[in-house]
Design a protein around this motif. Structure first.
Motif, PDB file in Angstrom:
ATOM      1  N   VAL A  69       0.834  -1.153  -0.073  1.00  0.00           N
ATOM      2  CA  VAL A  69      -0.059  -0.047   0.081  1.00  0.00           C
ATOM      3  C   VAL A  69       1.065   1.318  -0.026  1.00  0.00           C
ATOM      4  N   ARG A  70       0.985   1.884  -1.082  1.00  0.00           N
ATOM      5  CA  ARG A  70       1.635   3.324  -1.172  1.00  0.00           C
ATOM      6  C   ARG A  70       0.769   4.183  -0.357  1.00  0.00           C
ATOM      7  N   GLY A  71       1.602   5.330   0.019  1.00  0.00           N
ATOM      8  CA  GLY A  71       0.883   6.483   0.682  1.00  0.00           C
ATOM      9  C   GLY A  71      -0.132   6.017   1.780  1.00  0.00           C
ATOM     10  N   ASN A  72      -1.496   6.548   2.030  1.00  0.00           N
ATOM     11  CA  ASN A  72      -2.356   6.173   2.937  1.00  0.00           C
ATOM     12  C   ASN A  72      -1.912   6.300   4.507  1.00  0.00           C
ATOM     13  N   THR A  73      -1.187   7.092   4.909  1.00  0.00           N
ATOM     14  CA  THR A  73      -0.660   7.090   6.078  1.00  0.00           C
ATOM     15  C   THR A  73      -1.648   7.306   7.114  1.00  0.00           C
ATOM     16  N   PHE A  74      -2.802   7.857   6.841  1.00  0.00           N
ATOM     17  CA  PHE A  74      -3.638   7.992   7.965  1.00  0.00           C
ATOM     18  C   PHE A  74      -4.478   6.686   8.215  1.00  0.00           C
ATOM     19  N   ALA A  75      -4.403   5.900   7.158  1.00  0.00           N
ATOM     20  CA  ALA A  75      -5.307   4.523   7.409  1.00  0.00           C
ATOM     21  C   ALA A  75      -3.930   3.707   7.927  1.00  0.00           C
ATOM     22  N   LYS A  76      -2.906   3.882   7.601  1.00  0.00           N
ATOM     23  CA  LYS A  76      -1.686   2.813   8.200  1.00  0.00           C
ATOM     24  C   LYS A  76      -1.802   3.376   9.813  1.00  0.00           C
ATOM     25  N   SER A  77      -1.828   4.664   9.985  1.00  0.00           N
ATOM     26  CA  SER A  77      -1.570   5.028  11.484  1.00  0.00           C
ATOM     27  C   SER A  77      -2.854   4.482  12.257  1.00  0.00           C
ATOM     28  N   ALA A  78      -4.090   4.427  11.792  1.00  0.00           N
ATOM     29  CA  ALA A  78      -5.063   3.821  12.711  1.00  0.00           C
ATOM     30  C   ALA A  78      -4.700   2.254  12.852  1.00  0.00           C
ATOM     31  N   ILE A  79      -4.494   1.789  11.807  1.00  0.00           N
ATOM     32  CA  ILE A  79      -3.927   0.151  12.040  1.00  0.00           C
ATOM     33  C   ILE A  79      -3.088   0.086  13.121  1.00  0.00           C
TER      34      ILE A  79
END
Ligand code: MUC
Ligand code: MG
Length: 380
Positions: A98-108
């Motif tokens: 998954v590129r980018g999407n740092t907000f989604a990664k942070s929640a996980i």
């Protein structure tokens, strides 16, 4: 077979009203949408995570809806069946696909840390190497759009000993009007409070140069992101000429951005945000870069609710230097509480619980009441 496998990951949109409209240069918020993550493991442990942004897509490339959609379609399938205890491996698996999407990664990552802490009986700050402080100073943003109301709000916060540093959101009006507004607030508060401004990228370089001099005369302590995020060289030129320290906020969308800004000497201060880096571990890498470069640190927010606010607090509490304090007031901007026990703000600080994981419990009836796919849909 491990007892610790991730069984399911649920992302829930929750719409909550704000206590008043919150006016920024690029959007006026009438409410906030939180993306709550529930990560359930085979050992019966549930980790909670959260991400939020500001003004839909007005602030950055991820919206609450895209965060949920991308967790549901891409991140959750990569996690289910993985060992919940191996957080680095789980995050690396996501990063590789998954590129980018740092907000989604942070929640996980927040949810994985909460689960691990509950599993081991340790707080998230202990999992991150141990806290250096039990409480963090918290600033309040004055953003009603009205000078008299902002002064009244600040006086009230000082009286309650809740906040003694204020950030003023400017950039939506003519610069001269903004400067007059800031000067009036600073005059009223005097030495009783630190006054800072956030332009949220609204000015160009020439406008900034003029306004920075006027803001310095008015007694402002810090100017946040005056120009567009992509102009690292412009930010460096302004930092070299400004009497007031400049803070990079939107400019940092990754750890690599932080490194490039540090190399250029583009800002004297970095706003640290879990979501903008991709989670607590990535945020701590940005903090290490800044610290090594002699850049001051500030604990930022995306105006999140209690879960991401406490995750930020746990992570920020491990930093040796946090010279500019934090703005972890997100839950105080919301009219509704989603946690069983509200966060404790007292004596100008947020007090960090010392219980396993993040140290919080969701209030299930409040969640049921405000979730977007529930019976009641809140409209702003
Ligand atoms: C930002 O740009 O700093 C943080 C506090 C606040 O009022 O807005 C946010 C976003
Ligand atoms: Mg900002």
């Amino acid at each position: 077979m491990s007892d610790h496998l991730i069984e399911s990951v649920e992302a829930i949109l929750v719409d909550l009203p704000t206590i008043r409209p919150h006016r920024l240069a690029m959007a006026t918020m009438q409410g906030q949408t939180l993306v709550i993550v529930r990560l359930r493991c085979a050992d019966g442990i549930e980790g909670l995570g959260e991400a939020a942004t500001i003004g839909g897509l007005a602030y950055g490339p991820e919206s609450p809806e895209s965060i949920k959609q991308n967790i549901d379609s891409y991140l959750a399938p990569l996690l289910v069946g993985q060992d919940a205890r191996k957080i680095n491996a789980a995050m690396r698996r996501i990063d590789s696909q998954v590129r980018g999407n740092t907000f989604a990664k942070s929640a996980i990552e927040i949810a994985l840390l909460d689960a691990q802490g509950k599993r081991l009986g340790l707080s998230v700050s202990e999992l991150l190497g141990g806290r250096l402080r039990e409480a963090l100073p918290v600033l309040w943003t004055l953003a009603s759009g009205d000078t008299g109301r902002d002064i009244e709000e600040a006086e009230c916060m000082l009286d309650q000993r809740r906040h003694n540093a204020f950030k003023l959101k400017i950039g939506a009006r003519e610069p001269a009007q903004d400067v007059a507004h800031v000067a009036a607030v600073k005059r009223a508060l005097g030495d009783r409070a630190s006054v800072r401004v956030d332009v949220n990228q609204a000015w160009d370089e020439a406008t900034s140069l003029r306004a920075l001099a006027a803001l310095a005369d008015a007694g402002v302590d810090l100017v946040e992101q005056p120009i567009a995020r992509h102009s690292f060289a412009g930010l460096a030129r302004l930092s070299a000429r400004s009497q007031i320290p400049i803070m990079a906020d939107e400019a940092i969308e990754s750890v690599e951005d932080a490194f490039n800004l540090a190399c250029l000497g583009a800002a004297q201060i970095f706003a640290l945000k879990l979501a903008k880096n991709g989670g607590p571990s990535a945020m701590l890498r940005t903090a290490a870069i800044a610290d090594a470069a002699g850049i001051g640190l500030y604990g930022g927010t995306m105006l999140e609710g209690g879960i991401a606010t406490l995750a930020s607090a746990h992570a920020f509490s491990t930093l040796p230097r946090l010279t500019w304090g934090t703005e972890l007031f997100g839950p105080l901007l919301l009219t509704e509480e989603l946690l069983e026990e509200p966060l404790r703000y007292a004596d100008f600080e947020l007090h960090i619980p010392d219980r396993p994981g993040l140290g919080i419990c969701l209030n299930e009836s409040q969640l049921a009441r405000f979730r977007r796919d529930g019976v009641r849909r809140t409209t702003f």
